[in-house]
Design a protein around this motif. Structure first.
Motif, mmCIF file in Angstrom:
data_model
loop_
_atom_site.group_PDB
_atom_site.id
_atom_site.type_symbol
_atom_site.label_atom_id
_atom_site.label_comp_id
_atom_site.label_asym_id
_atom_site.label_seq_id
_atom_site.Cartn_x
_atom_site.Cartn_y
_atom_site.Cartn_z
ATOM 1 N N GLU A 174 0.693 -1.331 0.047
ATOM 2 C CA GLU A 174 0.211 0.214 0.075
ATOM 3 C C GLU A 174 0.920 1.145 0.107
ATOM 4 N N ASN A 175 0.617 2.239 -0.660
ATOM 5 C CA ASN A 175 1.306 3.463 -0.771
ATOM 6 C C ASN A 175 1.145 4.047 0.581
ATOM 7 N N VAL A 176 2.361 4.147 1.218
ATOM 8 C CA VAL A 176 2.575 4.842 2.387
ATOM 9 C C VAL A 176 3.076 6.333 2.326
ATOM 10 N N ALA A 177 3.412 6.686 1.007
ATOM 11 C CA ALA A 177 4.071 7.906 0.650
ATOM 12 C C ALA A 177 3.239 9.222 0.807
ATOM 13 N N ASP A 178 1.886 8.795 0.995
ATOM 14 C CA ASP A 178 0.917 9.844 1.300
ATOM 15 C C ASP A 178 0.295 9.866 2.683
ATOM 16 N N GLU A 179 1.176 9.821 3.564
ATOM 17 C CA GLU A 179 0.809 9.858 4.870
ATOM 18 C C GLU A 179 0.383 11.153 5.308
ATOM 19 N N PHE A 180 0.931 12.187 4.682
ATOM 20 C CA PHE A 180 0.335 13.628 5.246
ATOM 21 C C PHE A 180 -1.155 13.831 4.802
ATOM 22 N N GLN A 181 -1.184 13.448 3.442
ATOM 23 C CA GLN A 181 -2.443 13.639 2.774
ATOM 24 C C GLN A 181 -3.451 12.871 3.714
ATOM 25 N N LYS A 182 -3.284 11.670 3.894
ATOM 26 C CA LYS A 182 -4.210 10.747 4.965
ATOM 27 C C LYS A 182 -4.538 11.252 6.325
ATOM 28 N N ALA A 183 -3.476 11.982 6.594
ATOM 29 C CA ALA A 183 -3.697 12.742 7.944
ATOM 30 C C ALA A 183 -4.496 13.861 7.768
ATOM 31 N N LEU A 184 -4.264 14.636 6.521
ATOM 32 C CA LEU A 184 -5.219 15.789 6.678
ATOM 33 C C LEU A 184 -6.421 15.189 6.303
ATOM 34 N N ARG A 185 -6.786 14.385 5.472
ATOM 35 C CA ARG A 185 -7.987 13.841 5.202
ATOM 36 C C ARG A 185 -8.883 13.180 6.480
ATOM 37 N N THR A 186 -8.192 12.628 7.332
ATOM 38 C CA THR A 186 -8.821 12.303 8.919
ATOM 39 C C THR A 186 -9.350 13.505 9.664
ATOM 40 N N LEU A 187 -8.309 14.621 9.644
ATOM 41 C CA LEU A 187 -8.511 15.753 10.457
ATOM 42 C C LEU A 187 -9.506 16.763 9.638
ATOM 43 N N ASP A 188 -9.402 16.684 8.416
ATOM 44 C CA ASP A 188 -10.682 17.539 7.801
ATOM 45 C C ASP A 188 -11.829 16.861 7.920
ATOM 46 N N ALA A 189 -11.907 15.492 7.904
ATOM 47 C CA ALA A 189 -13.384 14.744 7.963
ATOM 48 C C ALA A 189 -13.665 15.043 9.516
ATOM 49 N N HIS A 190 -13.106 15.078 10.460
ATOM 50 C CA HIS A 190 -13.442 15.240 11.808
ATOM 51 C C HIS A 190 -14.039 16.849 11.933
ATOM 52 N N PHE A 191 -13.081 17.873 11.710
ATOM 53 C CA PHE A 191 -13.441 19.040 11.973
ATOM 54 C C PHE A 191 -14.672 19.854 10.951
ATOM 55 N N SER A 192 -14.495 19.393 9.808
ATOM 56 C CA SER A 192 -15.397 19.743 8.770
ATOM 57 C C SER A 192 -16.895 19.384 9.072
ATOM 58 N N ALA A 193 -16.891 18.179 9.561
ATOM 59 C CA ALA A 193 -18.127 17.575 10.113
ATOM 60 C C ALA A 193 -18.923 18.578 11.022
ATOM 61 N N GLN A 194 -18.053 19.605 11.645
ATOM 62 C CA GLN A 194 -18.656 20.586 12.739
ATOM 63 C C GLN A 194 -19.114 21.815 12.050
ATOM 64 N N ILE A 195 -19.066 21.871 10.738
ATOM 65 C CA ILE A 195 -19.790 22.989 10.170
ATOM 66 C C ILE A 195 -21.147 22.893 9.999
ATOM 67 N N ASN A 196 -21.966 24.119 10.383
ATOM 68 C CA ASN A 196 -23.308 24.305 10.619
ATOM 69 C C ASN A 196 -23.617 25.285 9.461
ATOM 70 N N GLU A 197 -24.067 24.551 8.304
ATOM 71 C CA GLU A 197 -24.206 25.406 7.077
ATOM 72 C C GLU A 197 -25.085 26.434 7.092
ATOM 73 N N PRO A 198 -26.591 25.985 7.802
ATOM 74 C CA PRO A 198 -27.352 27.142 7.748
ATOM 75 C C PRO A 198 -26.876 28.462 8.715
ATOM 76 N N TYR A 199 -26.211 28.022 9.776
ATOM 77 C CA TYR A 199 -25.661 29.011 10.610
ATOM 78 C C TYR A 199 -24.631 29.928 9.963
ATOM 79 N N GLU A 200 -23.689 29.347 9.367
ATOM 80 C CA GLU A 200 -22.680 29.929 8.238
ATOM 81 C C GLU A 200 -23.207 30.912 7.537
ATOM 82 N N ARG A 201 -24.297 30.496 6.830
ATOM 83 C CA ARG A 201 -24.829 31.405 5.816
ATOM 84 C C ARG A 201 -25.823 32.367 6.359
ATOM 85 N N HIS A 202 -26.368 32.230 7.613
ATOM 86 C CA HIS A 202 -26.807 33.419 8.395
ATOM 87 C C HIS A 202 -25.862 34.253 8.577
ATOM 88 N N VAL A 203 -24.684 33.883 9.121
ATOM 89 C CA VAL A 203 -23.677 34.933 9.441
ATOM 90 C C VAL A 203 -23.180 35.635 8.042
#
Length: 194
Positions: A78-107
């Protein structure tokens, strides 16, 4: 301790426990700052990028990452050369799940041009907020917000006269010209009073 953070380009650890409504936008901003940093440092090795990401993000993000990551080691071949992108995807998935789109559009809809702020500066603030709204094309809502919330009724009239073919680029062009003329008129008026 403050000196250590400046050793890494002044990147402060990410506060992942802040206000829930602002975590995702703050993560995007922090991540962009980190990406600029690794580009400036010329770091290309994926493992080094990942290590630096987790180091700079701080202990709270490190602990979070350890609980989020896949506990299974990479399969043979398996391609382990992309450790950084995998780590970013993991953190992005966690933090972006917390966007409240209706609230952001209200702002977004409540943003207005501030005193002393140019239309270009206002558009920059709108663009930053629009990133949290998940529009396919934010130009139209930004254009409409400028028309609706600009300080000058005269500029608003000029923009509305352009009708349905008004693009955001055209809004900026008209606004820059309008603002330049306003400055020139004030200077001329001041010269006449002297």
């Amino acid at each position: 301790m403050a000196a250590a953070s400046y050793e890494f380009g002044g990147i402060l650890p990410f506060d992942c426990k802040g206000a829930i409504t602002s975590v995702a936008p703050r993560w995007k901003k922090w991540k962009k700052s980190f990406e600029y940093y690794i580009i400036a440092k010329g770091i290309t090795n994926s493992a080094r990028k990942k290590g630096l990401l987790l180091h700079c993000a701080g202990p709270e993000v490190q602990e979070l990452f350890e609980t989020l990551q896949d506990p299974e080691p990479a399969a043979e071949g398996e391609n382990v050369a992309d450790e950084f992108q995998k780590a970013l995807r993991t953190l992005d998935a966690h933090f972006s799940a917390q966007i409240n789109e209706p609230y952001e559009r209200h702002v977004f809809r409540n943003l207005k041009q501030e005193e002393g702020e140019t239309v270009d500066q206002f558009i920059t603030r709108l663009r930053r907020q629009a990133e949290n709204c998940n529009w396919d094309n934010a130009d139209e809502p930004i254009r409409d917000q400028v028309i609706d919330k600009c300080k000058s009724a005269e500029l608003r009239r000029k923009l509305l006269l352009k009708g349905t073919h008004l693009t955001l680029g055209k809004v900026q062009e008209i606004a820059r010209s309008f603002e330049a003329v306003e400055i020139q008129l004030k200077a001329m008026k001041g010269a006449e009073e002297d």
